[in-house]
Design a protein around this motif. Structure first.
Motif, PDB file in Angstrom:
ATOM      1  N   MET A  62       0.814  -1.216   0.000  1.00 27.70           N
ATOM      2  CA  MET A  62       0.000   0.000   0.000  1.00 27.70           C
ATOM      3  C   MET A  62       0.851   1.271   0.000  1.00 27.70           C
ATOM      4  O   MET A  62       0.446   2.275  -0.568  1.00 27.70           O
ATOM      5  CB  MET A  62      -0.942  -0.010   1.201  1.00 27.70           C
ATOM      6  CG  MET A  62      -2.029   0.995   1.104  1.00 27.70           C
ATOM      7  SD  MET A  62      -3.032   0.662  -0.351  1.00 27.70           S
ATOM      8  CE  MET A  62      -3.946   2.149  -0.430  1.00 27.70           C
ATOM      9  N   ARG A  63       2.022   1.229   0.595  1.00 27.79           N
ATOM     10  CA  ARG A  63       2.844   2.446   0.641  1.00 27.79           C
ATOM     11  C   ARG A  63       3.268   2.898  -0.751  1.00 27.79           C
ATOM     12  O   ARG A  63       3.530   4.071  -0.971  1.00 27.79           O
ATOM     13  CB  ARG A  63       4.047   2.245   1.545  1.00 27.79           C
ATOM     14  CG  ARG A  63       5.069   1.289   1.007  1.00 27.79           C
ATOM     15  CD  ARG A  63       6.231   1.191   1.948  1.00 27.79           C
ATOM     16  NE  ARG A  63       6.514  -0.228   2.133  1.00 27.79           N
ATOM     17  CZ  ARG A  63       7.709  -0.703   2.344  1.00 27.79           C
ATOM     18  NH1 ARG A  63       8.714   0.106   2.457  1.00 27.79           N
ATOM     19  NH2 ARG A  63       7.891  -1.986   2.482  1.00 27.79           N
TER      20      ARG A  63
ATOM     21  N   VAL B 144      -6.210   3.908  -7.096  1.00 21.41           N
ATOM     22  CA  VAL B 144      -6.529   3.371  -5.769  1.00 21.41           C
ATOM     23  C   VAL B 144      -7.543   4.274  -5.066  1.00 21.41           C
ATOM     24  O   VAL B 144      -8.462   3.780  -4.405  1.00 21.41           O
ATOM     25  CB  VAL B 144      -5.253   3.186  -4.925  1.00 21.41           C
ATOM     26  CG1 VAL B 144      -5.587   2.815  -3.493  1.00 21.41           C
ATOM     27  CG2 VAL B 144      -4.354   2.128  -5.556  1.00 21.41           C
ATOM     28  N   ALA B 145      -7.424   5.568  -5.224  1.00 23.06           N
ATOM     29  CA  ALA B 145      -8.397   6.493  -4.625  1.00 23.06           C
ATOM     30  C   ALA B 145      -9.777   6.271  -5.223  1.00 23.06           C
ATOM     31  O   ALA B 145     -10.783   6.230  -4.500  1.00 23.06           O
ATOM     32  CB  ALA B 145      -7.950   7.933  -4.829  1.00 23.06           C
TER      33      ALA B 145
ATOM     34  N   ARG C  62      -0.222   4.819  -2.328  1.00 29.20           N
ATOM     35  CA  ARG C  62      -0.969   5.813  -1.555  1.00 29.20           C
ATOM     36  C   ARG C  62      -1.396   7.021  -2.398  1.00 29.20           C
ATOM     37  O   ARG C  62      -2.471   7.553  -2.214  1.00 29.20           O
ATOM     38  CB  ARG C  62      -0.154   6.298  -0.364  1.00 29.20           C
ATOM     39  CG  ARG C  62      -0.090   5.299   0.743  1.00 29.20           C
ATOM     40  CD  ARG C  62       0.113   5.982   2.078  1.00 29.20           C
ATOM     41  NE  ARG C  62       0.506   5.019   3.089  1.00 29.20           N
ATOM     42  CZ  ARG C  62      -0.322   4.223   3.715  1.00 29.20           C
ATOM     43  NH1 ARG C  62      -1.593   4.260   3.435  1.00 29.20           N
ATOM     44  NH2 ARG C  62       0.108   3.359   4.610  1.00 29.20           N
ATOM     45  N   GLU C  63      -0.567   7.454  -3.293  1.00 24.95           N
ATOM     46  CA  GLU C  63      -0.850   8.645  -4.102  1.00 24.95           C
ATOM     47  C   GLU C  63      -1.509   8.306  -5.434  1.00 24.95           C
ATOM     48  O   GLU C  63      -1.713   9.183  -6.256  1.00 24.95           O
ATOM     49  CB  GLU C  63       0.445   9.424  -4.357  1.00 24.95           C
ATOM     50  CG  GLU C  63       1.165   9.847  -3.097  1.00 24.95           C
ATOM     51  CD  GLU C  63       0.313  10.736  -2.198  1.00 24.95           C
ATOM     52  OE1 GLU C  63      -0.423  11.594  -2.718  1.00 24.95           O
ATOM     53  OE2 GLU C  63       0.386  10.565  -0.973  1.00 24.95           O
ATOM     54  N   SER C  64      -1.848   7.048  -5.650  1.00 29.41           N
ATOM     55  CA  SER C  64      -2.406   6.619  -6.932  1.00 29.41           C
ATOM     56  C   SER C  64      -3.861   7.066  -7.076  1.00 29.41           C
ATOM     57  O   SER C  64      -4.685   6.859  -6.184  1.00 29.41           O
ATOM     58  CB  SER C  64      -2.322   5.099  -7.040  1.00 29.41           C
ATOM     59  OG  SER C  64      -3.068   4.638  -8.141  1.00 29.41           O
TER      60      SER C  64
END
Length: 116
Positions: free
Chosen positions: A39-40, A48-49, A43-45
């Motif tokens: 996940m790290r 994924v958001a 995080r900024e993807s």
């Protein structure tokens, strides 16, 4: 070496059983931990958001459709499922709490299917 059968059927070796279960345990732990470790990197993807927003709604739609389709051969039938869905939607529109609406809608469905 101790010849303990540990309640296993005849012909089943305790050592092999423990080794197999240990391997299954290890693979399960790694597979469950892997998404959290990865996940790290995501995080900024934006993907994924978007999945975080779209997936819960999609999963709920699939579950509702499955319940409605599969309820035709169960006690209470489609009527119980439709009543539970209507109550769930009404509760959600009223209270705006997914937790309470899903919990109470599911409880109502269980009551309708099992006791009515």
């Amino acid at each position: 070496m101790i010849q303990a059968t540990a309640g296993l059927p005849e012909g089943v070796d305790l050592r092999n059983t423990v080794l197999i279960l240990g391997g299954v345990f290890l693979v399960t732990v790694v597979l469950r931990a892997l998404p959290f470790a990865a996940m790290r990197f995501f995080r900024e993807s934006a993907l994924v958001a978007w999945l975080g927003i779209a997936m819960p709604v999609g999963v709920m739609v699939v579950l509702v459709m499955f319940t409605l389709v599969s309820s035709s051969d169960r006690p209470g039938g489609v009527g119980a499922a439709l009543i539970a869905v209507a109550v769930t939607v009404a509760l959600h529109l009223w209270k705006r709490s997914a937790t309470w609406s899903i919990l109470l809608g599911t409880a109502l469905y269980v009551v309708l299917v099992n006791w009515v």
